[in-house]
Design an enzyme around this catalytic site. Structure first.
Site, mmCIF file in Angstrom:
data_model
loop_
_atom_site.group_PDB
_atom_site.id
_atom_site.type_symbol
_atom_site.label_atom_id
_atom_site.label_comp_id
_atom_site.label_asym_id
_atom_site.label_seq_id
_atom_site.Cartn_x
_atom_site.Cartn_y
_atom_site.Cartn_z
ATOM 1 N N GLU A 174 -13.776 7.838 -1.878
ATOM 2 C CA GLU A 174 -13.167 7.461 -3.148
ATOM 3 C C GLU A 174 -11.601 8.341 -3.359
ATOM 4 O O GLU A 174 -11.059 7.612 -3.925
ATOM 5 C CB GLU A 174 -14.088 8.016 -4.474
ATOM 6 C CG GLU A 174 -13.420 7.518 -5.734
ATOM 7 C CD GLU A 174 -14.355 7.715 -7.158
ATOM 8 O OE1 GLU A 174 -15.521 7.871 -6.790
ATOM 9 O OE2 GLU A 174 -14.011 7.392 -8.048
ATOM 10 N N SER A 189 -11.993 14.504 -12.938
ATOM 11 C CA SER A 189 -10.715 15.034 -13.658
ATOM 12 C C SER A 189 -9.874 15.934 -13.023
ATOM 13 O O SER A 189 -10.276 16.614 -12.079
ATOM 14 C CB SER A 189 -11.089 15.449 -15.104
ATOM 15 O OG SER A 189 -11.623 16.705 -14.920
ATOM 16 N N ASN A 190 -8.632 16.090 -13.513
ATOM 17 C CA ASN A 190 -7.717 16.880 -12.659
ATOM 18 C C ASN A 190 -7.925 18.313 -12.952
ATOM 19 O O ASN A 190 -7.887 19.022 -11.959
ATOM 20 C CB ASN A 190 -6.109 16.587 -12.973
ATOM 21 C CG ASN A 190 -5.574 15.259 -12.489
ATOM 22 O OD1 ASN A 190 -6.445 14.575 -11.697
ATOM 23 N ND2 ASN A 190 -4.393 15.295 -12.693
ATOM 24 N N GLU A 191 -8.773 18.795 -14.089
ATOM 25 C CA GLU A 191 -9.258 19.819 -14.102
ATOM 26 C C GLU A 191 -10.439 20.599 -13.014
ATOM 27 O O GLU A 191 -10.309 21.448 -12.561
ATOM 28 C CB GLU A 191 -9.861 20.041 -15.497
ATOM 29 C CG GLU A 191 -8.728 20.136 -16.731
ATOM 30 C CD GLU A 191 -8.185 18.514 -16.833
ATOM 31 O OE1 GLU A 191 -8.885 17.725 -16.683
ATOM 32 O OE2 GLU A 191 -7.153 18.607 -17.529
ATOM 33 N N GLN A 234 -20.073 0.949 -9.413
ATOM 34 C CA GLN A 234 -20.350 2.123 -9.106
ATOM 35 C C GLN A 234 -21.448 2.769 -10.272
ATOM 36 O O GLN A 234 -20.679 2.966 -11.549
ATOM 37 C CB GLN A 234 -19.300 3.310 -9.192
ATOM 38 C CG GLN A 234 -19.704 4.563 -8.563
ATOM 39 C CD GLN A 234 -18.316 5.362 -8.415
ATOM 40 O OE1 GLN A 234 -17.247 5.327 -9.134
ATOM 41 N NE2 GLN A 234 -18.381 6.542 -7.662
ATOM 42 N N GLY A 235 -22.463 3.327 -10.232
ATOM 43 C CA GLY A 235 -23.490 3.633 -10.995
ATOM 44 C C GLY A 235 -23.594 5.577 -10.885
ATOM 45 O O GLY A 235 -24.556 5.917 -10.773
ATOM 46 N N TYR A 236 -22.379 5.968 -11.216
ATOM 47 C CA TYR A 236 -22.405 7.661 -11.217
ATOM 48 C C TYR A 236 -22.517 8.290 -12.335
ATOM 49 O O TYR A 236 -23.232 8.911 -12.640
ATOM 50 C CB TYR A 236 -21.076 7.874 -10.254
ATOM 51 C CG TYR A 236 -21.182 8.060 -8.833
ATOM 52 C CD1 TYR A 236 -22.334 7.303 -8.015
ATOM 53 C CD2 TYR A 236 -20.492 9.094 -7.980
ATOM 54 C CE1 TYR A 236 -22.343 7.508 -6.624
ATOM 55 C CE2 TYR A 236 -20.620 9.364 -6.623
ATOM 56 C CZ TYR A 236 -21.740 8.521 -6.063
ATOM 57 O OH TYR A 236 -21.801 8.504 -4.549
ATOM 58 N N SER A 237 -21.236 8.132 -13.256
ATOM 59 C CA SER A 237 -20.958 8.570 -14.541
ATOM 60 C C SER A 237 -22.208 8.313 -15.503
ATOM 61 O O SER A 237 -22.702 7.158 -15.440
ATOM 62 C CB SER A 237 -19.823 8.244 -15.119
ATOM 63 O OG SER A 237 -18.721 8.784 -14.255
#
Lengths: 402, 375
Positions: A248, A387-389, A126-129
């Protein structure tokens, strides 16, 4: 109201169980149970076994080689696999790209790529981040510039991706790229399939705090990508990205994994002693253990309620964010308790004991060699996949309307 | 009321901090952490020259400090630098055991410890003990004029490079009796001693040590046979204080690094520190760390006092540190996001050390129960 699976679902569960009993290699289950790192060949072996049974693509329609399972069947299957200590399916091709191609791909793209996902011809990552983007996915800076030459229409890709899980094994990467620099953030992004063996692609390892290696940085320098590898419309990649994210976050609660981890914790707590009695009978430890078990039981039902609400297939919406937050908290707590149960034996760390098939002679209680490493490695649960935030922001906005 | 350290202690802390900043940078530290020895002999001698080892022992024992606040000041600096040298094992735990119970001849070892020479370590924890101080299964029996030692010790700090072990062994009583525990000074090269070293999660090395019919002469007993528990409790108490102070130093560094990150890291076009959700969590960390600092001050002040208030203050501090240290580690990783998961970032090593400190000399649960029992 009936909290039990219906007879057809129970039959399905029994079928999954007997399949796992027959076809899951004991060697793989043992490695998973022991917290050892799986080799590429291990993951490929399990992929092939599931493919042979036709059970690889739980979220795909039958017409494309999927199972056509309902959300409940998918839940049952993933749960049973986790309980049997089956390796997890490498999700990038099967669970992420597959649904995107089925929804947004051209006929040619589906015909070519989907069978290759199923038979393992391609290993996708996966090339997202990107560095500096993190959970702010729309901040993508990797560029793709369209052009034409003697070999036809193509994109030239430049930029960098990061946190590319298992990218070291992949030959293909699906990327979010910026195709219009003038457009507003979420417009001007496209969804592109890139052959990692192309000139100009470089993969560099990122070693995590536990000493493990599963994530990478991927660099693109003037990488040529055929225009045929664009999925969906140019500059409309955000639609694909969002659609993929809902997949996802499917099974993001990880109930089965938590149940398996809890069973191991209970075994450890029965073996280890404090003041001459099993840790499981120690008042403080027993209270912590009971609390997380109750949380897990509650979450299991919450998860099933969410699944029931999306009956008929598809993936849950913002409810999956709630499942991700609570699911990761619970799994992290179970892993923290497992580490704590090891006492002084949590400190020694023999990296070689986690790699390969060889049973290293580790001193100390069963699983001590992996307890702290798993605890530290799984701090990632509350960070990756948004993230959970970020999940809390989603819940605040989409469910509470704040 | 005065919460300032004395001039001498401030000077010592300043020179230690300067030395660590200049000579014990992160790269150096990680190289030492991964080395075959797990610490640096050269650094250990440099620390000795700075007076950092001597500050941990009383004047009568060849040092020039030895008070609770001396220990706190030194270990807070060591925690800030994630220092790996055997301060805790050799100078505090083994050093205090020898200082409290040793004969004049045995106390000669102290001079070598203070000079950064002999490495002595306490071999006390066993495979099936869970921080319980009185649970000793290793045995020593008399045979003619000598002792014969049998048993196994787990996760012995610097165990594969120490020259001497202080070994707890049962010479009388049931497996968890406080009475009947004896301490022995055992050379690492004695016949029947087997050492299996291993690296640790937080850098450095520990060892599993077995004693198979190890013969020791009468002079090997430290203090009076059967009365080792008090010595053990006093030595471990100082070790608890040292670990708590070390954790405090590590927490301060982790907090500072995270604060800096929140100020500089931009996401959604603004510094992430501008998000209230993150601000409140940093405020919680600040409050918790201040509470932890107070617990260390309480423990340091109680160190030379009567047993019950002393041990309660020590357990209170270790319980606080166990809880807050883990919280700081987990929150700092989370607030950093993905980069907090990487080996490359110093913060992740502070986090590992903080969590692992809870696994040394009793975790939060152990000390909570002990605090209640001492009531």
């Amino acid at each position: 109201m009936d909290l039990n699976f219906n007879p057809a679902e129970q039959d399905f569960r029994d079928e999954v169980r007997s399949f796992l009993a027959e076809r899951l290699p004991a060697r793989l289950a043992h490695k998973v149970a022991q917290g050892r790192h799986l080799a590429k060949a291990d993951m490929e072996q399990w992929h092939a076994i599931l493919h042979a049974r036709g059970w690889l693509a739980g979220h795909w329609p039958v017409a494309f080689g999927g199972t056509g399972w309902t959300a409940v069947q998918n839940f049952i299957f993933e749960n049973e696999c986790a309980l049997a200590n089956a390796p997890r399916i490498v999700p990038f091709g099967v669970n992420m790209l597959g649904p995107v191609l089925i929804r947004y791909g051209t006929d040619a793209q589906r015909r070519y790529w989907l069978p290759r996902i199923l038979d393992g011809s391609d290993w996708w990552c996966q090339g997202y981040s990107e560095p500096g983007a993190g959970s702010d996915l729309a901040a993508v800076r990797t560029t793709a510039v369209r052009g034409v030459d003697g070999d036809g229409e193509h994109y030239i890709v430049n930029g960098q991706k990061t946190w590319t899980t298992l990218g070291q094994y992949a030959n293909m990467i699906f990327c979010l790229v910026r195709t219009d620099r003038e457009a507003k953030k979420q417009q001007g992004i496209s969804f592109l399939l890139v052959d990692m063996t192309s000139p100009g692609v470089e993969v560099r390892p990122i070693i995590t705090l536990d000493g493990g290696y599963e994530v990478n940085e991927v660099f693109f320098t003037d990488v040529r990508v055929p225009a045929a590898n664009l999925v969906g419309e140019e500059n409309r990649g955000w639609d694909c990205a969002k659609y993929l994210l809902t997949y996802e976050r499917t099974n993001i609660a990880g109930v089965g994994l938590s149940v398996a981890a809890l069973e191991r914790l209970k075994r450890v707590a029965a073996q280890r002693t404090r003041n001459g009695r099993p840790l499981a009978e120690d008042s403080l430890f027993a209270a912590r253990l009971a609390r997380v078990e109750i949380d897990l039981e509650n979450m299991k039902t919450t998860n099933l309620r969410v699944i029931a609400a999306v009956a008929g297939g598809g993936a849950p919406g913002p409810e999956s964010s709630m499942l991700k937050i609570r699911g990761t908290q619970i799994r992290q707590e179970i892993l923290a308790l497992t580490r704590r149960a090891m006492g002084i034996h949590a400190r020694p760390f023999v990296a070689a004991a986690l790699d390969g098939d060889e049973e290293m002679a580790c001193v100390g209680p069963d699983f001590a060699h992996a307890a702290a490493a798993q605890y530290f490695n799984n701090r990632k649960l509350s960070i990756f996949g948004g993230s959970n935030e970020i999940q809390k922001n989603i819940v605040a906005k989409a469910i509470l309307g704040l | 009321m005065n919460f300032e350290h004395t001039e001498e202690r401030r000077m010592l802390a300043d020179s230690l901090d300067r030395f660590i900043a200049a000579e014990y940078g992160f790269e150096t530290r990680n190289r030492i952490a991964a080395s075959a020895q797990g610490y640096s002999s050269t650094m250990w001698r440099r620390f000795a020259e700075l007076g950092a080892i001597g500050a941990l022992l009383r004047e009568d024992d060849g040092g020039f400090g030895g008070g609770g606040h001396d220990i706190a000041v030194v270990f807070e600096s060591l925690g800030r630098g994630l220092v790996l040298e055997p301060f805790l094992a050799s100078a505090v735990l083994a050093g205090e055991a020898i200082a409290l119970a040793g004969s004049n001849a045995q106390k000669e070892i102290l001079r070598s410890i203070v000079e950064g020479g002999t490495i002595v370590t306490l071999a006390h924890d066993e495979p099936d003990s869970h921080y319980e101080l009185a649970r000793v299964r290793t045995t020593a029996r008399t045979d003619g004029g000598s002792w014969v030692l049998e048993g196994a010790k787990s996760v012995v700090a610097h165990g594969d490079h120490a020259q001497l072990f202080i070994v707890s062994a049962r010479t009388a009583g049931a497996v968890d009796d406080e009475h009947g525990i004896s301490l022995f000074i055992v050379p690492a090269d004695a016949a029947g001693v087997t050492v299996q070293g291993t690296p640790t999660m937080d850098g450095g090395r520990v060892a599993y040590v077995t004693f198979d019919g190890v013969r020791l002469d009468a002079q090997a007993v430290l203090g009076e046979a059967g009365h080792g528990y008090d010595t053990l409790e006093r030595a471990v108490g100082r070790g608890v204080l040292a670990l708590c102070a070390e954790a405090l130093g590590a927490m301060e560094e982790a907090r500072a690094a995270t604060l800096e990150y929140l100020r500089t890291r931009r996401q959604f076009d603004v510094p992430i520190g501008s998000f209230q959700a993150l601000q409140h969590r940093m405020v919680d960390l600040l409050l918790e760390i201040e509470q932890a600092r107070s617990s260390v001050i309480n423990a340091a002040a109680a160190l030379e006092g009567d047993r019950v208030p002393r041990e309660r203050a020590l357990s209170a501090a270790k319980m606080t540190i166990g809880r807050v240290g883990t919280l700081v580690a987990e929150e700092c990783i989370q607030l950093h996001g993905g980069i907090g998961m990487t080996w490359e970032l110093p913060l992740s090593h502070y986090a590992k050390r903080l969590v692992m400190i809870d696994h040394q000399l009793g975790d939060g649960d152990h000390h909570l129960q002990r605090y209640i029992a001492l009531g």
